[in-house]
Design a protein around this motif. Structure first.
Motif, PDB file in Angstrom:
ATOM      1  N   LEU A 213      -4.224   9.153  -6.273  1.00 17.99           N
ATOM      2  CA  LEU A 213      -5.901   8.544  -7.118  1.00 17.99           C
ATOM      3  C   LEU A 213      -5.948   7.247  -7.028  1.00 17.99           C
ATOM      4  O   LEU A 213      -7.168   6.636  -6.378  1.00 17.99           O
ATOM      5  CB  LEU A 213      -6.176   9.190  -8.367  1.00 17.99           C
ATOM      6  CG  LEU A 213      -7.330   9.708  -8.208  1.00 17.99           C
ATOM      7  CD1 LEU A 213      -8.218  10.663  -7.596  1.00 17.99           C
ATOM      8  CD2 LEU A 213      -7.286  10.823  -9.650  1.00 17.99           C
ATOM      9  N   ALA A 214      -5.202   6.664  -8.287  1.00 20.36           N
ATOM     10  CA  ALA A 214      -5.403   4.887  -8.412  1.00 20.36           C
ATOM     11  C   ALA A 214      -5.750   3.430  -7.305  1.00 20.36           C
ATOM     12  O   ALA A 214      -6.411   3.064  -7.201  1.00 20.36           O
ATOM     13  CB  ALA A 214      -4.782   4.813  -9.267  1.00 20.36           C
ATOM     14  N   SER A 215      -4.595   4.481  -6.283  1.00 20.33           N
ATOM     15  CA  SER A 215      -5.127   3.549  -5.455  1.00 20.33           C
ATOM     16  C   SER A 215      -5.793   3.529  -4.227  1.00 20.33           C
ATOM     17  O   SER A 215      -6.607   2.455  -3.517  1.00 20.33           O
ATOM     18  CB  SER A 215      -3.148   4.489  -4.238  1.00 20.33           C
ATOM     19  OG  SER A 215      -2.343   4.453  -4.986  1.00 20.33           O
ATOM     20  N   THR A 216      -6.310   5.082  -3.736  1.00 23.85           N
ATOM     21  CA  THR A 216      -7.627   5.165  -3.309  1.00 23.85           C
ATOM     22  C   THR A 216      -8.773   5.184  -3.828  1.00 23.85           C
ATOM     23  O   THR A 216      -9.512   3.853  -3.389  1.00 23.85           O
ATOM     24  CB  THR A 216      -8.220   6.400  -3.327  1.00 23.85           C
ATOM     25  OG1 THR A 216      -7.035   7.574  -2.529  1.00 23.85           O
ATOM     26  CG2 THR A 216      -9.892   7.214  -1.886  1.00 23.85           C
ATOM     27  N   LEU A 217      -8.723   4.857  -5.378  1.00 22.31           N
ATOM     28  CA  LEU A 217     -10.164   3.992  -6.239  1.00 22.31           C
ATOM     29  C   LEU A 217     -10.084   2.487  -6.154  1.00 22.31           C
ATOM     30  O   LEU A 217     -10.798   2.017  -6.043  1.00 22.31           O
ATOM     31  CB  LEU A 217     -10.253   4.428  -7.359  1.00 22.31           C
ATOM     32  CG  LEU A 217     -10.670   5.980  -7.434  1.00 22.31           C
ATOM     33  CD1 LEU A 217     -10.451   6.901  -9.363  1.00 22.31           C
ATOM     34  CD2 LEU A 217     -11.593   6.274  -7.122  1.00 22.31           C
ATOM     35  N   SER A 218      -8.636   1.666  -5.857  1.00 20.34           N
ATOM     36  CA  SER A 218      -8.313   0.181  -5.600  1.00 20.34           C
ATOM     37  C   SER A 218      -9.059   0.318  -4.070  1.00 20.34           C
ATOM     38  O   SER A 218      -8.690  -0.713  -3.909  1.00 20.34           O
ATOM     39  CB  SER A 218      -7.279   0.169  -6.418  1.00 20.34           C
ATOM     40  OG  SER A 218      -7.000   0.152  -7.531  1.00 20.34           O
ATOM     41  N   GLY A 219      -9.664   1.353  -3.853  1.00 16.77           N
ATOM     42  CA  GLY A 219      -9.663   0.913  -2.176  1.00 16.77           C
ATOM     43  C   GLY A 219      -8.656   0.881  -0.618  1.00 16.77           C
ATOM     44  O   GLY A 219      -8.867   0.496  -0.068  1.00 16.77           O
ATOM     45  N   ILE A 220      -7.773   1.354  -1.190  1.00 21.92           N
ATOM     46  CA  ILE A 220      -6.506   1.476  -0.068  1.00 21.92           C
ATOM     47  C   ILE A 220      -6.963   2.769   0.837  1.00 21.92           C
ATOM     48  O   ILE A 220      -6.949   3.624   0.005  1.00 21.92           O
ATOM     49  CB  ILE A 220      -4.887   2.062  -0.930  1.00 21.92           C
ATOM     50  CG1 ILE A 220      -4.590   0.564  -1.319  1.00 21.92           C
ATOM     51  CG2 ILE A 220      -4.676   2.032  -0.495  1.00 21.92           C
ATOM     52  CD1 ILE A 220      -3.217   0.538  -2.253  1.00 21.92           C
TER      53      ILE A 220
ATOM     54  N   ARG B 229       0.929  -1.453   0.125  1.00 17.98           N
ATOM     55  CA  ARG B 229      -0.240   0.379  -0.081  1.00 17.98           C
ATOM     56  C   ARG B 229       1.014   0.899  -0.237  1.00 17.98           C
ATOM     57  O   ARG B 229       0.744   1.738  -0.302  1.00 17.98           O
ATOM     58  CB  ARG B 229      -1.158   0.814   1.356  1.00 17.98           C
ATOM     59  CG  ARG B 229      -2.114  -1.291   1.183  1.00 17.98           C
ATOM     60  CD  ARG B 229      -2.504  -0.912   2.395  1.00 17.98           C
ATOM     61  NE  ARG B 229      -3.386  -2.483   2.679  1.00 17.98           N
ATOM     62  CZ  ARG B 229      -4.103  -2.726   3.345  1.00 17.98           C
ATOM     63  NH1 ARG B 229      -4.214  -1.576   4.686  1.00 17.98           N
ATOM     64  NH2 ARG B 229      -4.379  -3.485   4.336  1.00 17.98           N
TER      65      ARG B 229
ATOM     66  N   ALA C 299       2.071   1.928  -3.063  1.00 15.47           N
ATOM     67  CA  ALA C 299       0.540   2.290  -4.341  1.00 15.47           C
ATOM     68  C   ALA C 299       0.010   3.626  -4.333  1.00 15.47           C
ATOM     69  O   ALA C 299       0.303   4.174  -4.816  1.00 15.47           O
ATOM     70  CB  ALA C 299       0.084   1.331  -3.994  1.00 15.47           C
TER      71      ALA C 299
END
Lengths: 501, 324, 321
Positions: free
Chosen positions: B207-214, B198, B201
């Motif tokens: 942004l992509a990390s947040t949208l991947s649930g991190i 994480r 990431a």
């Protein structure tokens, strides 16, 4: 008709990360002609423009300016030859004024300083041409998107170009602005300017342009006068086949139980939206670009603050308050801009495939490499992602990147997949695979929410479609009455929507 | 589709390892050591090398936190101040009944972690830029220091810390042992847990990390808390080694920690790197410092040499991809 | 000709007026603090009092501008403090010597420009991150300052100290002069291109703006301002000190951020940075005057910086991911 071209590409090829983007492409821009460049997203149009304007060097082939061939045309050479580009991606500087933006890179000067008198006069003239009546001194920050596009075009006109390249100039323009632009282009043509015009709006292209070049997967599939071509021909040349073959055969499930239902969903963009998502269906969301479709998906996904009168997600009340909460409820989201929002480009394919699992697992548990590899390989097989999974995601083609962005959610067994324009910039073959995959997932009982700017996709793939306009759902169209006409009509305005429905 | 599928996961080539930044940094350290042993008798003596490791432990420990923060896309400019607070604060929180000094150590580590936690809150919740948040924290702590210490040096008076500074069980300095343990933990956390993934990431694409649930907030807060804790440990070790804590004791370690991280190949822009590079980075740094001391140059030349060498090493060992 | 010149002037000043918008709120806050300070210390309104205040403010204003320029170019500098020290020791060692005041001042400026440009060239041409390059540069420059003057000493001719740091508000006049110079720089093609180069270098390059040159020139200008701040500090104290600039690195970042200059490039304006430095400087003066202990200065400074950055989070909640 055999005037010498001002600017031409001769047998140009270009590779990115080992993927061929252009192969042996030739195009000639002649004075006094509006030349259309057509192709799907990812066909190589932007790369070709960048080569013509000197921003990129071709790997083989050359660019010819006024009969002189350059192996490596520099942006300065191109500018000196009178080539000006109005980019689709906005490249304006938000803090400086409209006039200064228009003159950037070509400021008139006196005694080493910018000649504001001359700048004001010439910028005004250029802005008048595009019909923009704004205060020259106001910062670009204050302008809405469509007006910025006009400033971008004015910047190209400011240089009084001999070759004008317009990259999707009308994508964010109102009908009136687009009309002004059409008139302008016709005037420039009569003055002998060579114009390269890129657009997705076919009827606009057919009305305006004299000559057309079509690109498909980096190869020229047509290069001919516009006369005697019809729209269906052009689509075939762009897509490579009739659109009918793209979509899988499927039969709708009769009894679909609701899995998510929300009433009165509102946010800064959304206005009082009622929506029900059912198991086993593909639920389409259509409309013109930027009518709140993305906000709707992100609000359901807990990524944007929103309120609702009532909401039920898999039997539990309330909207998810965070992405984590949404994931726990079985929601997954595949963003439209996969490079910025969906993937970690510099990390390995396998690592990207495992990312949502990393987010779910206990933070300090030990990772099991063997199991991770097995799972990643399994996903790659299922989604036909070929080859070495330790490579960086950015070496993959757009279509394969999209498959990674979708596949990474599968291990978490999501119940509702929220897809934001998943086939944007994806080649036809991958599109077909993705369509088949979505129907199969729906057949397994998952709910698919598909927001798309591609109308045929909505018509042929969805059980029903909601059309959005200015933050509202203005029409709900069931499968039996789904047609491109119905969706387009509803997108354009409430009045016509009622007539069509 | 066996687990060792050679198409999906080709065997890592020896050349890839030999060409990696951490390994190159190790080579560089070895080269410098060999050259220095020939040029200067006594440099290669066991005692001297052990001394270098002892100094390296201090830089390496503070750089653990910095590595986590930098990989997560941030930067911690408050590590120097946290070290100073820990070193100066430890003698002050000692309570009479605590003969071993364990209480003071625990209290200081808790406080240092809390300071890091606050940094994380500022960055994650107030969305203050990491440089600003940690800079403000450093300023704040400087004020606090004057308040608690009044500017004079304080001596340790803590048996456990004295042991930490002096003891050499089996000939290995206690500080180095602490460093080895901490390094193993840091490497495991970074590369063998979902938390580590994480962190990478988040630094590569928030942004992509947040949208991947991190959970970006929790991860951010955690890395700054780790940095606070690592700085606290460093401060205590320094106090043990010096016997005294004074205002300014931690100042040099801000720049060293960042330099060690970057020399080890971790991208200052976040998202890529490893603590395995920071370890030789820290040793390289103290070696350079020691060499510069050996040549007996004036402080001015020392500083110039240090800066120029760091810059030259950076130019040599690969540039950042141009991201902006 | 005259009509064109008139529209030109009108356009120019209209542009300037619009740019004031963002700094307005901050200037109001700074003015309020200034008023409080004048109320507490009426002497501020006398020529001598104003002179003293502007002298305490000028170096911070200069380094804040130096930092802001680099931040607008899309970087950040950790070498500002070392550059100030270098300027101070060069001034203190050269001005009393054969070079004289004019020669010494010229030397300070040339060194500032050259060192700044060198940093800029490394960052821009070699693609190394600004934060690491300027960190290394801070060691090299700081070391050079120690070489030139190992311990505090040297001398500044007394008349120069009296002129710059005496009872006349020369410092305020200097600040006005610097602002005018900056304005004229921004009215050149390369100066104005700085904003575009910082915000969107690729688009600016495609539009034909001199992106690399604008960024390198920004680093050079930043170096110049920093060493000049050093010269002024040396004149204030009458001698040179090789570590006198250290605190300026952090304060310059604080003032620039307080003034609304963004870390991502192309955001913020010089007037914001100056207002930020004014606010910081007045605050320190007010606290000093109220007899706050130095501890409170640090604490208040830390809180204000974080508060200024965090405030927009609470006032204007933005939608959109």
């Amino acid at each position: 008709m055999t005037t010498a071209p001002i600017l031409a590409a001769r047998g140009v090829s270009k590779f990115f990360f080992g993927n061929r983007v252009l192969r042996d492409v030739s195009i000639a821009l002649q004075p006094g002609r509006i030349h259309a460049l057509l192709g799907e997203n990812g066909a190589g149009k932007s790369t070709l423009i960048n080569i013509l304007s000197g921003a990129l060097r071709p790997d083989s082939g050359g660019v010819e300016v006024d009969g002189k061939t350059y192996r490596a045309l520099s942006p300065r050479d191109a500018r000196r030859a009178g080539v000006a580009v109005a980019q689709q991606e906005l490249g304006l500087t938000s803090q400086i004024s409209i006039a200064e933006n228009v003159g950037l890179g070509d400021f008139p000067r006196r005694y080493g300083l910018i000649d504001y008198g001359d700048l004001a006069r010439r910028a005004k003239a250029a802005l008048d041409l595009v019909g923009l009546d704004e205060d020259l001194a106001s910062p670009v920050d204050d302008l809405p998107l469509g007006r910025r596009q006009m400033v971008e075009i004015a910047r190209a006109l400011f240089r009084e170009p001999r070759v004008l390249i317009l990259d999707e100039p009308t994508s964010s323009l109102s009908a009136h602005e687009a009309q002004t632009l059409t008139g302008l282009l016709e005037r420039l043509r009569s003055k002998g300017v060579a114009i390269l015009y890129i657009s997705h709006r076919l009827n606009e292209v057919m009305r305006l342009c004299d000559y057309v070049t079509v690109l498909k997967d980096g190869v020229v599939t047509a290069d001919r006068p516009m006369q005697g071509v019809d729209a269906a021909d052009l689509v075939r040349l762009m897509v490579g086949r009739d659109s009918g073959h793209l979509f899988p055969e499927w039969t709708p499930v009769a009894d679909r139980e609701p899995i998510v239902s929300v009433a009165g969903l509102s946010s800064s963009v959304l206005r009082d939206i009622d929506i029900t998502i059912r198991r086993g269906e593909v639920f389409g969301i259509g409309g013109l670009v930027g009518q709140g479709q993305e906000d709707l998906l992100l609000s359901l996904y807990g990524a944007l603050p929103a309120s609702s009168r009532s909401a039920t997600f898999r039997g539990r009340p309330g909207l998810p308050r965070s992405v984590r909460a949404a994931n726990d409820l079985g929601l997954a989201y595949v963003p439209a801009d996969r490079k910025r929002e969906g993937l970690h480009l510099a990390h390995a394919i396998a690592w990207n495939l495992m990312l949502p699992s990393f987010a779910r697992a206990a933070a300090l548990s030990l990772r099991r490499r063997g199991a991770e590899r097995g799972l990643a390989a399994q996903l790659a097989d299922r989604f036909t992602i070929k080859g070495d999974l330790t490579r960086q995601v950015q070496v993959l083609s757009g279509g394969n990147q999209q498959k990674v962005a979708l596949a990474k959610w599968i291990p978490g067994d999501p119940r509702v997949l929220l897809l934001n324009d998943p086939t944007r910039g994806v080649d036809v073959e991958t599109k077909r695979e993705i369509y088949g995959l979505l129907r199969r997932l729906a057949g397994e009982g998952k709910a698919i929410v598909l927001s798309s700017s591609d109308t045929p996709e909505l018509v042929h793939l969805c059980d029903r479609v909601a059309v959005m306009r200015q933050g509202r759902i203005v029409a709900n169209i069931e499968r039996q009455s789904l047609s491109e006409e119905a969706i387009v009509a509803a997108s354009m305005g409430a009045e016509t929507a009622r007539a069509a429905a | 589709m066996s687990l060792s599928d050679p198409v999906r996961f080709p065997r890592v080539r020896a050349r890839a390892i030999l060409g990696s930044r951490p390994f190159l940094t190790v080579l560089l350290v070895a080269a410098v050591w060999i050259a220095a042993s020939f040029a200067k008798p006594g440099f290669g003596a066991f005692g001297h090398l052990r001394y270098l490791f002892e100094l390296g432990a201090v830089v390496g420990l503070v750089a653990i936190g910095q590595t986590f923060v930098v990989i997560a896309g941030g930067i911690d400019l408050s590590v120097g101040a946290i070290i100073t607070v820990s070193a100066v604060g430890a003698p002050l929180v000692a309570i009479p009944g605590d003969g071993s000094g364990a209480f003071a150590i625990l209290a200081i580590l808790a406080a240092a972690t809390a300071i890091g936690f606050l940094n994380g809150l500022g960055v994650a919740l107030l969305r203050a830029h990491p440089m600003i948040m940690t800079l403000a924290m450093a300023t704040f702590l400087q004020g606090l220091l004057i308040l608690i210490a009044g500017g004079s040096a304080v001596s340790a008076q803590n048996p456990l810390l004295e042991w930490l500074g002096d003891a050499r069980p089996g000939g290995v300095p206690a500080g180095v042992i602490v460093w080895i343990f901490a390094s193993a933990l840091a490497l495991a956390a970074l590369h063998a847990t979902p938390f580590g993934a994480r962190v990478f990431a988040l630094g590569a694409n928030p942004l992509a990390s947040t949208l991947s649930g991190i959970d970006a907030r929790a991860t951010t807060i955690a890395v700054y808390a780790i940095s606070g804790f690592a700085s606290g440990v460093t401060g205590l070790l320094l106090l043990g080694m010096n016997g005294q804590g004074y205002v300014g004791i931690g100042d040099p370690y801000l720049l060293s920690s960042i330099a060690a991280v970057v020399l080890g190949g971790t991208s200052i822009l976040g998202g890529a790197g490893t603590y395995a590079g920071t370890i030789p980075g820290a040793i390289l740094l103290v070696t350079i410092t020691a060499l510069i001391t050996v040549v007996n140059a004036s402080p001015g030349w020392r500083s110039i040499l240090f800066g120029a060498l760091v810059l030259a090493l950076l130019l040599l060992s690969g540039r950042e991809a141009r991201r902006r | 000709m005259s009509a064109a010149a008139e529209t030109g002037a009108r356009l120019y000043f209209a542009v300037q007026r619009r740019r004031n918008r963002d700094a307005r709120g901050l200037l109001l806050v700074a003015a309020a603090f200034l008023a409080l300070y004048a109320y507490l210390f009426p002497g501020l309104l006398s020529v001598g009092g104003f002179a003293k205040f502007s002298q305490s403010w000028l170096p911070l204003a200069l380094v804040s501008m130096a930092q802001a320029i680099i931040m607008i170019a899309g970087g950040v500098s950790l070498a500002i403090g070392a550059m100030v020290s270098l300027g101070a020791v060069i001034a203190a060692t050269s001005m009393a010597g054969p070079l004289g005041v004019a020669g010494g001042a010229a030397l300070v400026m040339i060194v500032g420009l050259a060192v700044g440009a060198a940093c800029g060239a490394i960052v821009v041409r070699l693609g190394l991150p600004a934060i690491v390059v300027t960190l290394a540069a801070s060691f090299i420059v700081g070391g050079a300052a120690l070489l030139i003057l190992p311990r505090p000493g040297g001398a500044i001719p007394a008349w120069l100290s009296d002129l710059l740091a005496g009872d006349t508000p020369v410092a305020a006049a200097l600040l006005v002069a610097v602002v005018v110079l900056w304005k004229s720089y921004l009215a050149t093609p390369i100066g104005l291109s700085l904003y575009s180069a910082g915000e969107n270098p690729v688009a600016a390059y495609r539009a034909g703006a001199p992106v690399d040159a604008a960024r390198i020139a920004a680093y050079a200008a930043s170096g110049l301002l920093s060493t000049c701040a050093g010269l002024f500090v040396a004149a204030q104290t009458g001698s040179g000190d090789p570590v006198i600039g250290e605190a300026f690195t952090l304060n310059s970042i604080a003032a620039a951020v307080l003034g609304g200059v963004g870390f991502l490039g192309g955001r913020g304006a010089m007037r914001g940075a100056i207002a930020g430095s004014l606010l910081l400087s007045v605050m320190i003066n007010v606290m000093y005057f109220l007899g706050f202990p130095p501890v409170a200065h640090y604490i208040a400074q830390g809180l204000i910086i974080v508060g200024a950055v965090a405030l927009p989070q609470f006032t204007g909640r933005r939608s959109g991911a």
